[in-house]
Design a protein around this motif. Structure first.
Motif, PDB file in Angstrom:
ATOM      1  N   LYS A   1      39.593   3.874   4.808  1.00 18.00           N
ATOM      2  CA  LYS A   1      39.390   3.112   3.582  1.00 18.00           C
ATOM      3  C   LYS A   1      40.723   2.675   3.008  1.00 18.00           C
ATOM      4  O   LYS A   1      41.605   3.483   2.761  1.00 18.00           O
ATOM      5  CB  LYS A   1      38.617   3.936   2.569  1.00 18.00           C
ATOM      6  CG  LYS A   1      38.083   3.090   1.393  1.00 18.00           C
ATOM      7  CD  LYS A   1      37.101   3.889   0.565  1.00 18.00           C
ATOM      8  CE  LYS A   1      36.507   3.028  -0.553  1.00 18.00           C
ATOM      9  NZ  LYS A   1      35.702   1.914  -0.073  1.00 18.00           N
TER      10      LYS A   1
ATOM     11  N   GLU B   1      39.194  -1.175  -2.448  1.00 15.63           N
ATOM     12  CA  GLU B   1      38.057  -0.995  -3.350  1.00 15.63           C
ATOM     13  C   GLU B   1      37.586  -2.378  -3.758  1.00 15.63           C
ATOM     14  O   GLU B   1      38.395  -3.209  -4.200  1.00 15.63           O
ATOM     15  CB  GLU B   1      38.452  -0.190  -4.581  1.00 15.63           C
ATOM     16  CG  GLU B   1      38.697   1.293  -4.290  1.00 15.63           C
ATOM     17  CD  GLU B   1      39.029   2.071  -5.545  1.00 15.63           C
ATOM     18  OE1 GLU B   1      39.269   1.421  -6.597  1.00 15.63           O
ATOM     19  OE2 GLU B   1      39.062   3.311  -5.479  1.00 15.63           O
TER      20      GLU B   1
ATOM     21  N   VAL C   1      33.753   2.138   5.388  1.00 16.08           N
ATOM     22  CA  VAL C   1      34.555   1.346   4.455  1.00 16.08           C
ATOM     23  C   VAL C   1      33.734   0.215   3.823  1.00 16.08           C
ATOM     24  O   VAL C   1      34.199  -0.433   2.883  1.00 16.08           O
ATOM     25  CB  VAL C   1      35.801   0.782   5.160  1.00 16.08           C
ATOM     26  CG1 VAL C   1      36.711   1.908   5.631  1.00 16.08           C
ATOM     27  CG2 VAL C   1      35.407  -0.120   6.349  1.00 16.08           C
TER      28      VAL C   1
ATOM     29  N   ALA D   1      33.789  -4.261   2.516  1.00 17.89           N
ATOM     30  CA  ALA D   1      34.845  -3.565   3.247  1.00 17.89           C
ATOM     31  C   ALA D   1      36.205  -4.206   3.015  1.00 17.89           C
ATOM     32  O   ALA D   1      37.228  -3.671   3.455  1.00 17.89           O
ATOM     33  CB  ALA D   1      34.535  -3.547   4.740  1.00 17.89           C
TER      34      ALA D   1
ATOM     35  N   GLU E   1      35.722   6.893   8.598  1.00 16.16           N
ATOM     36  CA  GLU E   1      34.838   6.874   7.423  1.00 16.16           C
ATOM     37  C   GLU E   1      34.254   5.480   7.222  1.00 16.16           C
ATOM     38  O   GLU E   1      34.753   4.490   7.760  1.00 16.16           O
ATOM     39  CB  GLU E   1      35.606   7.284   6.171  1.00 16.16           C
ATOM     40  CG  GLU E   1      36.818   6.396   5.899  1.00 16.16           C
ATOM     41  CD  GLU E   1      37.679   6.919   4.775  1.00 16.16           C
ATOM     42  OE1 GLU E   1      37.139   7.550   3.859  1.00 16.16           O
ATOM     43  OE2 GLU E   1      38.904   6.693   4.818  1.00 16.16           O
TER      44      GLU E   1
ATOM     45  N   SER F   1      42.699  -4.904   7.558  1.00 17.26           N
ATOM     46  CA  SER F   1      43.122  -3.529   7.223  1.00 17.26           C
ATOM     47  C   SER F   1      44.063  -3.012   8.300  1.00 17.26           C
ATOM     48  O   SER F   1      44.230  -3.624   9.360  1.00 17.26           O
ATOM     49  CB  SER F   1      41.896  -2.623   7.092  1.00 17.26           C
ATOM     50  OG  SER F   1      41.258  -2.462   8.349  1.00 17.26           O
TER      51      SER F   1
END
Length: 669
Positions: free
Chosen positions: A594, A597, A446, A528, A444, A571
Motif C-alpha cells: 500500500k 490513500e 491496495v 488502488a 496486501e 506504485s
C-alpha cells in the motif's frame, strides 16, 4: 500465163474496177463472154504506183480466171500519202484504201473507246438516278441494328421491325462479361430504355456517293441501338456487380494434397472501369450476347514457369522422404506430410517462388517425440493461500533451441540424401524467478471493488473474463489492458450470447455483460491509486454503477480492440489481480504494497435532458421503458502518497444521454 500489158496514153491513167461474176456492171456494155483479167504482180515500194488495167483482148465464154498475186504481210513499205490499188479477191471487190499510220490508228481507237465509255456512263447515270428515286426516304441499304436488317425500309416500318424483334427481350437481364467472369443486371433497375426513333435516325439517310451506294449492295453496316438511361443509376448498378466481376490478383504458389505438391498458377487481378463500362452498357445492352465490360488489369510478380521451377527444385525434393531430428538419447521423425504442412511459399526473383519453414508447425510435429529428453522450466507464481499472497518458486529447465536446430532445415530438404538435423539442447532459466517474485512486494490489498445484479447469461461471460484475468501480475511501470490480456472474446474462448437492449429493441450478443467486469476492474484500480490510461463511460447511465465512475469495453468481430480499460502501475511494488465470482456478484482485488490513500467525491447531477419518446411498430421485438433523463456529473479523486505525504486531485466530467421512453405498438392517447 498471158503477159501483162500496161495501157499507156498521154492522159493520167485511170483505175478500172474488176468484176468477177458480180451483179454490178460497168457503164460500158460488155460482151456475153466474160473477160479474163490479168493482174500483174505487186511491185516493190520503189517501182512507183502501178495501175491495173484490163486487157483489150476479148475473153472466152469460159469463166474468167483472176490471177491475183500474193499480198505482202508487211504493209510498212507501202507508200504513205498515195493511193494503192487493192486487187479483187475471191469473188469480191475492193476499192482503193489509203494506208494509215500508227498515230492515226491510235487516234481512231481512242475515239472508239471514248464513244463506248460515254455510252456506259450514260447507262450508269440512268441507273444511279433511278436508284435515287426508288430509295428516297428509306433507311440506307445494308443497315443492321443488333442483328435486325432494316436497310431499305421506311423509317416507320424500320421502327416497327426493331420493336417486334428486339422489344420482347429488353426486359430480360443483361449479361455482363469480364474475361472469365460474368453476372447480370436488371435493365429496369439500371434505368435502361430503348429509343427506337433515335436508333433509326442514327442510321442516317441514303448516301449520294455512287461508290458507297454500289458497295451497299454487297455489304452491311452495323448501327448500335440508341438507348437512354439514368447514368447515376446505371453506375450504382454496376458498382454492385464488383463482387462478381472484380478479382483480386493471386500470386502463384504451391499447395499440398497430403504430401503431394500441386502447382497453383498465378492469376492477374481485374477491376472493372465503371465509367467506361457505363458507356458500353448504354451502347450494347440491347444486342445479342453479353456486354464486354472494360476493366483494368493488376499484374502479379510470379509466372507459371517460375511456379513450375519451384515445384521441381523445392517442393518435390522437400517431401521426397522424411527428415530425422537427432535428440539426446532419442530421435524424432519429420514426416513428408509434416514437411508439407510447414512449407510456406512467397514470390521470389525472376517470377519464381521463395520457400520458408513455419517453425511452430515443425516444432509441433517434433517436440512431442522428444518430450522425454526435455525438462520444462517453470516461472514463479504468486497465489493466495489462507487469504494471503504466497510465492511459488520457479524452476529452470533444459530444452531445445529450435531456431538453431532447424536453421539448416531448408538445405536438408533440398538434398536427396543425408536428410537429418541435430537437435540443439540448452539450459532454459525461468522468465519470472523466485527472487523476482519476492521483490515484487505483493503482500496486501491496495484496491478492491464489487458489483452485482447481472442475469445468468451475462454472469457466464463475467465469470469467464474473471478466470482469464485472475493471477495477472503488473510490474512497476507496466500498463495493463483488459482487451489485450483476454484477447478475442468469442464462442471459441468460452463466451456465450446474452441479452442486450438497444433503443428498446431486445437482442442478443456474444460477450454481453463484460462491461460489468470492466466497471468493477476500473474502480478497483481507481481506489488502488493506479493511473487511468483509457476508459469510456456508457452512453446511458446504468443505475447499478456509480455515476461518473464506470466503464464499458468493446471489440470488433475479429477481436480488435475498440473500447478498452487500461491503467498503469505507478506504485513501487508489483500488482497482483485476483477475482472472486458468485452467481450474483463479481469482486476484483489489487494486491501489492500500500502506497496511496484514495477517496472519491461525486458532484451533483446537472444539465438534465428530458428523454424523447420512441414507438416500436407492432409485431416487432420490443422492450417497453419509462426512460430516464440525461445529465452531467463530475467525479473528483483525491490521492495521497503515504510515503511522501503529497496530495493531488483528479476531476473528470461525464455526460449521459437520456434513455428514450419506449412504446411497444401505438403510443397511449
Amino acid at each position: 500465163m498471158p503477159e501483162n500489158h500496161d495501157h499507156q496514153s498521154g492522159a493520167e491513167p485511170s483505175t478500172e474496177r474488176l468484176h468477177t461474176g458480180s451483179d454490178q456492171r460497168s457503164s460500158e456494155p460488155e460482151r456475153d463472154v466474160e473477160r479474163t483479167t490479168r493482174i500483174p504482180p505487186v511491185p516493190a515500194a520503189d517501182e512507183g504506183t502501178q495501175r491495173i488495167q484490163p486487157t483489150a483482148e476479148p475473153e472466152s465464154d469460159a469463166e474468167r480466171t483472176a490471177q491475183i498475186a500474193a499480198l505482202p504481210t508487211d504493209f510498212s513499205n507501202f507508200p504513205i500519202g498515195e493511193t494503192q490499188a487493192i486487187p479483187q479477191v475471191a469473188g469480191g471487190w475492193s476499192a482503193a484504201v489509203p494506208p494509215q499510220s500508227p498515230a492515226q490508228r491510235k487516234k481512231r481507237g481512242l475515239i472508239r473507246a471514248g464513244i463506248a465509255a460515254g455510252a456506259a456512263v450514260g447507262v450508269l447515270a440512268l441507273l444511279y438516278v433511278g436508284d435515287l428515286a426508288l430509295t428516297s426516304g428509306t433507311v440506307p441499304r445494308g443497315t443492321v441494328v443488333a442483328g435486325v436488317a432494316i436497310g431499305g425500309m421506311e423509317p416507320a416500318a424500320a421502327e416497327s421491325a426493331l420493336k417486334a424483334e428486339l422489344g420482347p427481350g429488353l426486359d430480360q437481364p443483361v449479361q455482363l462479361q469480364v474475361a472469365d467472369r460474368s453476372t447480370t443486371i436488371n435493365p429496369a433497375d439500371a434505368g435502361l430504355q430503348m429509343d427506337w426513333s433515335a436508333t433509326v435516325a442514327e442510321a442516317g439517310e441514303q448516301p449520294l456517293n455512287p461508290f458507297t451506294r454500289i458497295a451497299s449492295l454487297f455489304s452491311t453496316r452495323e448501327v448500335a441501338p440508341v438507348s437512354h438511361g439514368d447514368r447515376d443509376q446505371l453506375v450504382q448498378a454496376l458498382e454492385q456487380t464488383r463482387p462478381q466481376l472484380d478479382r483480386e490478383p493471386a500470386e502463384g504458389t504451391i499447395r499440398f494434397e497430403g504430401a503431394e505438391p500441386v502447382a497453383v498458377e498465378p492469376v492477374t487481378g481485374q477491376f472493372i472501369d465503371v465509367q467506361r463500362a457505363t458507356d458500353e452498357v448504354l451502347t450494347h445492352w440491347a444486342e445479342d450476347g453479353p456486354v464486354q465490360v472494360p476493366f483494368t488489369e493488376k499484374p502479379v510478380s510470379t509466372t507459371a514457369d517460375g511456379v513450375q521451377r519451384a515445384l521441381r527444385e523445392i517442393a518435390q525434393p522437400a517431401v521426397k522422404s522424411p527428415v530425422t531430428v537427432r535428440g539426446e538419447g532419442k530421435n524424432a521423425t519429420l514426416a513428408p506430410e509434416a514437411i508439407a504442412a510447414a512449407l510456406r511459399f512467397e514470390p521470389g526473383v525472376e517470377g519464381g517462388l521463395k520457400a520458408n519453414i513455419d517453425l511452430p508447425s515443425v516444432i509441433g510435429a517434433v517436440e512431442p517425440q522428444l518430450a522425454d529428453t526435455i525438462k520444462p522450466g517453470k516461472d514463479a507464481e504468486i497465489v493466495l493461500e489462507g487469504g494471503r499472497p504466497v510465492v511459488k518458486p520457479s524452476t529452470d529447465g533444459i530444452g531445445v533451441n529450435w531456431d538453431k536446430s532447424f536453421e539448416r532445415l531448408m538445405d536438408v530438404l533440398r538434398a536427396p540424401q543425408n536428410r537429418s538435423v541435430q537437435a540443439v539442447y540448452e539450459h532454459q532459466p525461468a522468465k519470472f524467478t523466485t527472487e523476482q517474485a519476492d521483490k515484487m512486494g505483493i503482500k496486501e490489498v491496495v484496491g478492491e471493488f464489487t458489483t452485482g445484479g447481472f442475469e445468468p447469461a451475462s454472469g457466464v461471460n463475467i465469470r469467464r473474463t474473471a478466470e482469464q484475468v485472475n493471477g495477472a501480475i503488473i510490474k512497476p511501470g507496466e500498463t495493463f489492458s483488459l482487451n489485450g490480456h483476454t484477447g478475442p472474446r468469442g464462442t471459441a474462448q468460452g463466451y456465450v450470447e446474452s441479452g442486450i437492449i438497444q433503443d428498446g429493441r431486445p437482442g442478443r450478443a456474444v460477450g454481453g455483460g463484460i462491461s460489468q467486469f470492466a466497471t468493477t476492474l476500473y474502480n478497483a484500480s481507481y481506489f488502488a491509486g493506479m493511473q487511468d490510461v483509457e476508459h469510456k463511460a456508457h452512453s446511458y447511465y446504468i443505475s447499478r454503477y456509480p455515476a461518473g465512475r464506470e466503464a464499458t469495453v468493446f471489440q470488433s468481430p475479429s477481436g480488435a480492440s475498440i473500447i478498452d480499460v487500461k491503467f498503469k502501475n505507478v506504485s513501487k511494488s508489483g500488482i497482483l489481480i485476483t477475482t472472486t465470482w458468485t452467481p450474483s456478484s463479481i469482486t476484483v482485488k489489487l494486491w501489492g504494497t500500500k502506497q496511496f490513500e484514495v477517496s472519491s467525491q461525486t458532484g451533483e447531477r446537472t444539465n438534465p435532458t428530458q428523454p424523447h419518446e420512441k414507438v416500436v411498430p407492432p409485431g416487432e421485438p420490443c422492450s417497453p421503458s419509462k426512460g430516464s433523463p440525461g445529465f452531467t456529473v463530475t467525479d473528483t479523486r483525491t490521492i495521497r502518497d503515504i510515503t511522501t505525504g503529497q496530495t493531488r486531485n483528479e476531476t473528470q466530467r461525464t455526460r449521459y444521454e437520456p434513455q428514450p421512453i419506449i412504446h411497444c405498438g401505438a403510443p397511449p392517447a
